[in-house]
Write a protein that holds these residues in place. Structure first.
Motif, PDB file in Angstrom:
ATOM      1  N   LYS A  70      34.788 -10.318   4.229  1.00 29.01           N
ATOM      2  CA  LYS A  70      36.267 -10.454   4.798  1.00 29.01           C
ATOM      3  C   LYS A  70      37.476  -9.842   3.980  1.00 29.01           C
ATOM      4  O   LYS A  70      38.249  -9.079   4.317  1.00 29.01           O
ATOM      5  N   VAL A  73      37.046  -6.255   4.799  1.00 27.93           N
ATOM      6  CA  VAL A  73      37.746  -5.630   5.807  1.00 27.93           C
ATOM      7  C   VAL A  73      39.454  -5.607   5.722  1.00 27.93           C
ATOM      8  O   VAL A  73      39.873  -4.819   6.064  1.00 27.93           O
ATOM      9  N   ASP A  74      39.870  -6.682   5.024  1.00 30.51           N
ATOM     10  CA  ASP A  74      41.342  -6.755   4.704  1.00 30.51           C
ATOM     11  C   ASP A  74      41.952  -5.582   3.903  1.00 30.51           C
ATOM     12  O   ASP A  74      42.908  -5.028   4.361  1.00 30.51           O
ATOM     13  N   GLN A  76      40.779  -2.737   3.439  1.00 31.66           N
ATOM     14  CA  GLN A  76      40.710  -1.358   4.401  1.00 31.66           C
ATOM     15  C   GLN A  76      41.441  -1.500   5.518  1.00 31.66           C
ATOM     16  O   GLN A  76      41.596  -0.406   6.230  1.00 31.66           O
ATOM     17  N   SER A  77      42.279  -2.673   5.721  1.00 31.48           N
ATOM     18  CA  SER A  77      42.714  -2.437   7.285  1.00 31.48           C
ATOM     19  C   SER A  77      43.777  -1.835   7.470  1.00 31.48           C
ATOM     20  O   SER A  77      44.544  -1.645   8.483  1.00 31.48           O
ATOM     21  N   SER A  78      44.488  -1.144   6.425  1.00 31.44           N
ATOM     22  CA  SER A  78      45.824  -0.462   6.442  1.00 31.44           C
ATOM     23  C   SER A  78      45.406   0.943   6.970  1.00 31.44           C
ATOM     24  O   SER A  78      46.253   1.896   7.010  1.00 31.44           O
ATOM     25  N   LYS A 164      46.054  -5.081  -2.304  1.00 29.79           N
ATOM     26  CA  LYS A 164      45.921  -4.336  -1.398  1.00 29.79           C
ATOM     27  C   LYS A 164      46.906  -3.121  -1.394  1.00 29.79           C
ATOM     28  O   LYS A 164      47.874  -3.473  -1.626  1.00 29.79           O
TER      29      LYS A 164
END
Length: 248
Positions: A70, A73-74, A76-78, A164
């Motif tokens: 999780k 995923v966060d 890399q979510s950009s 992030k």
């Protein structure tokens, strides 16, 4: 998963596996069956430059995605398909408490680094380490790794974290705005990048010590150019730290 084939040879002249080595697809399947064992990945990457490149590009990435799905995923979510500072550095941060050796970030401490079997990283906890004007940033922070009964230093806790998209974060912008200086000699133990002292920049909020259960004046942490965070604190006795939770 099909691994993108590499056409540029990076073998050194002394490499013993120039002929007859396994393909990337086969190596991927082998390490998938080994559940991306980090010690085996580290040993594999020492064999030659080609193996090291494959480990950096593929194996450490899969290890991170398996270890903290999780969180990955966060991060890399950009839209980015990589993370700041390389997958290998992030993999090490997930499983290794760096401690502090002579000449390290925390001069007055001598505690040996070690692997950590399991660590919880929390985005919610990360908010406690950010000044109010920076709390839209995303920071994952681990629970403190406790090193108890360190003589006069008391009970010591090391914690680590990852931002992030640190290059566009408000924390980085504020560090630059305040003309915070990078440490002239010390570097991040995970990626070897230069570091800022958040204590010197006066960017450690009171909520950080409350979250850690630590003395307010005995907490220090650094952030590197790639957004890795490493800190240390002196932990309160359990009865005292429990009383502080109402102030978080």
């Amino acid at each position: 998963m099909i691994v993108t084939k590499q056409y540029r040879c990076i073998h050194s002249a002394s490499c013993s596996c120039i002929k007859g080595h396994l393909t990337e697809d086969v190596i991927f399947i082998v390490f998938e069956q080994l559940n991306w064992n980090p010690k085996l990945i580290a040993a594999f990457s020492c064999a030659c430059k080609w193996f090291d490149d494959l480990a950096k590009r593929v194996l450490w990435r899969e290890f991170c995605k398996t270890r903290a799905p999780k969180m990955m995923v966060d991060l890399q979510s950009s839209g980015s398909h990589s993370v700041d500072g390389s997958w290998r550095a992030l993999g090490k941060l997930l499983i290794y408490c760096s401690g502090c050796s002579e000449g390290g970030l925390f001069n007055n401490l001598r505690i040996t680094g070690h692997f950590v079997y399991k660590t919880r990283f929390s985005r919610t906890s990360g908010k406690s380490f950010l000044l109010p004007q920076c709390r839209s940033d995303v920071l994952y922070v681990s629970d403190p790794c406790e090193h108890l009964d360190q003589g006069e230093d008391g009970d010591i806790g090391f914690f680590r974290g990852i931002f992030k998209s640190f290059s566009i974060s408000k924390v980085r912008k504020l560090l630059i705005k305040r003309a915070a200086r990078l440490h002239p000699t010390k570097v991040c133990p995970y990626c070897k990048a230069k570091v800022w002292s958040m204590q010197a920049a006066k960017m450690i909020p009171q909520s950080a010590s409350c979250r850690l259960g630590a003395y307010e004046d005995c907490i220090e942490y650094y952030v590197c150019l790639n957004g890795h965070m490493l800190g240390v604190c002196t932990l309160l006795p359990l009865s005292e730290s429990e009383e502080l939770t109402e102030f978080e």
